[in-house]
Design a protein around this motif. Structure first.
Motif, short mmCIF file in Angstrom:
data_model
loop_
_atom_site.label_atom_id
_atom_site.label_comp_id
_atom_site.label_asym_id
_atom_site.label_seq_id
_atom_site.Cartn_x
_atom_site.Cartn_y
_atom_site.Cartn_z
N ALA A 20 0.82 -1.21 0.00
CA ALA A 20 0.00 0.00 0.00
C ALA A 20 0.86 1.26 0.00
O ALA A 20 0.56 2.24 -0.70
CB ALA A 20 -0.93 -0.01 1.21
N SER A 21 1.95 1.24 0.76
CA SER A 21 2.83 2.41 0.81
C SER A 21 3.50 2.65 -0.54
O SER A 21 3.60 3.80 -1.00
CB SER A 21 3.88 2.20 1.90
N ASP A 22 3.93 1.58 -1.22
CA ASP A 22 4.54 1.74 -2.55
C ASP A 22 3.53 2.30 -3.55
O ASP A 22 3.89 3.16 -4.38
CB ASP A 22 5.07 0.39 -3.03
N ARG A 23 2.31 1.83 -3.49
CA ARG A 23 1.29 2.31 -4.42
C ARG A 23 1.03 3.81 -4.21
O ARG A 23 0.95 4.58 -5.17
CB ARG A 23 0.01 1.52 -4.23
N ILE A 24 0.92 4.21 -2.97
CA ILE A 24 0.65 5.62 -2.68
C ILE A 24 1.84 6.48 -3.08
O ILE A 24 1.68 7.61 -3.59
CB ILE A 24 0.31 5.79 -1.19
N ASN A 25 3.05 5.98 -2.87
CA ASN A 25 4.23 6.75 -3.26
C ASN A 25 4.28 6.95 -4.77
O ASN A 25 4.67 8.02 -5.25
CB ASN A 25 5.49 6.03 -2.78
N LYS A 26 3.88 5.94 -5.53
CA LYS A 26 3.84 6.10 -6.99
C LYS A 26 2.82 7.15 -7.40
O LYS A 26 3.09 7.98 -8.29
CB LYS A 26 3.51 4.75 -7.65
N ARG A 27 1.68 7.13 -6.77
CA ARG A 27 0.68 8.15 -7.07
C ARG A 27 1.21 9.54 -6.71
O ARG A 27 0.99 10.51 -7.44
CB ARG A 27 -0.60 7.87 -6.29
N GLY A 28 1.90 9.62 -5.58
CA GLY A 28 2.45 10.92 -5.20
C GLY A 28 3.49 11.41 -6.19
O GLY A 28 3.55 12.61 -6.49
N GLU A 29 4.30 10.50 -6.73
CA GLU A 29 5.29 10.91 -7.74
C GLU A 29 4.59 11.41 -9.01
O GLU A 29 5.05 12.40 -9.62
CB GLU A 29 6.20 9.73 -8.07
#
Length: 237
Positions: A20-29
Motif C-alpha cells: 500500500a505504501s509503494d502504491r501511494i508513493n507512486k501516485r504521489g510521484e
C-alpha cells in the motif's frame, strides 16, 4: 453444475502495508510531475503578462494562468493527502516491526530460559560451597607447609627485638664515625703492615753519636747536648 454456478475464485491475500505504501508513493510521484508541469506553464504565462500591454490579450493570458493555478492547488491538495496516508502507513509499519521484534525477543528469552533451567539442574550451589571450603582448607595447609619449610635453624626464639634494634643502631653509629674520620669506611680501606717496633716498645737509636759498648762502664757521661758532663763535687760529711 460448474457451467451453471461457475467456479469459485480463490480470494486474493490482502495487500501488505509495504504494498500500500509503494502504491501511494507512486501516485504521489505522478502528482508531483503534474505540479512541476503546471509550475512551468505558470512561469510562461507570467512572462507573457509582463510583456503584454493591459487589454483583452493580457486578460486572456491571466484567465489561462488562473485556470492553471487552480489545477495546481488541486494537485497540491491531493499530494498532501497522499503524504498523510504514507505517513500513517509508515507509523503502522513501524509499530508492526516493533511487535515482530518483541515476538522474536520473547522467543529468544524463552529458549534461553529453558537452557538455563537445564544447566541449573547440573550445577548446585551446595556443591560450589563445598568446593570453595575444600579449596580454603587446601590453601591453609599449603601455607602451613610453606611456613614449616621456611623456618630458620639454630636461631633462638626468645630474642628481644628492642635489644637487636639497639645493637643495629650502635653498629650504624660506628660505621658513621669511621666514615666521617677517614672519608672512607674502615672496611673499604687497604690493609696496612703492622709496626713491629711500636708493638715491641724498643728504644730508638741515638742520632749523631756512636752507641756506648755494653762492656765499658767507665765511659764519661754526657749532658743533654752531647758534651762531656762536668763532674759534680761530692759532699763529705
Amino acid at each position: 453444475m460448474k457451467k451453471i454456478f461457475g467456479v469459485k475464485k480463490d480470494k486474493e491475500p490482502p495487500p501488505s502495508i509495504q504494498d500500500a505504501s509503494d502504491r501511494i508513493n507512486k501516485r504521489g510521484e505522478t502528482v508531483d510531475e503534474k505540479i512541476k508541469r503546471l509550475d512551468a506553464e505558470l512561469t510562461r504565462y507570467r512572462e507573457q503578462i509582463k510583456k503584454t500591454r493591459p487589454g483583452p490579450a493580457q486578460e486572456a493570458v491571466k484567465a489561462r494562468a488562473m485556470r492553471v493555478l487552480k489545477q495546481k492547488r488541486m494537485y497540491e491538495g491531493q499530494r498532501d493527502m497522499l503524504y498523510n496516508q504514507t505517513f500513517n502507513l509508515d507509523q503502522v509499519a513501524f509499530a508492526a516491526e516493533g511487535l515482530k521484534d518483541a515476538q522474536q525477543t520473547m522467543t529468544a528469552l524463552k529458549s534461553a530460559n529453558k537452557e538455563l533451567k537445564g544447566m541449573m539442574k547440573t550445577v548446585k550451589i551446595q556443591d560450589i560451597d563445598n568446593m570453595q571450603d575444600e579449596m580454603m582448607d587446601l590453601m591453609d595447609v599449603s601455607t602451613e607447609i610453606q611456613e614449616s619449610l621456611g623456618r630458620s635453624y639454630n636461631v633462638p626464639d626468645d630474642i628481644d627485638e628492642e635489644e637487636l634494634m639497639g645493637e643495629l643502631d650502635a653498629l650504624e653509629a660506628d660505621m658513621g664515625m669511621e666514615t666521617e674520620s677517614d672519608g672512607v669506611p674502615a672496611y673499604l680501606q687497604p690493609d696496612r703492615e703492622p709496626d713491629v717496633e711500636s708493638e715491641l716498645n724498643l728504644p730508638s737509636a741515638p742520632s749523631g753519636h756512636a752507641a756506648v759498648p755494653p762492656g765499658r762502664h767507665n765511659a764519661q757521661a754526657e749532658d743533654e747536648h752531647g758534651l762531656p758532663a762536668v763532674p759534680r763535687a761530692s759532699l763529705r760529711g
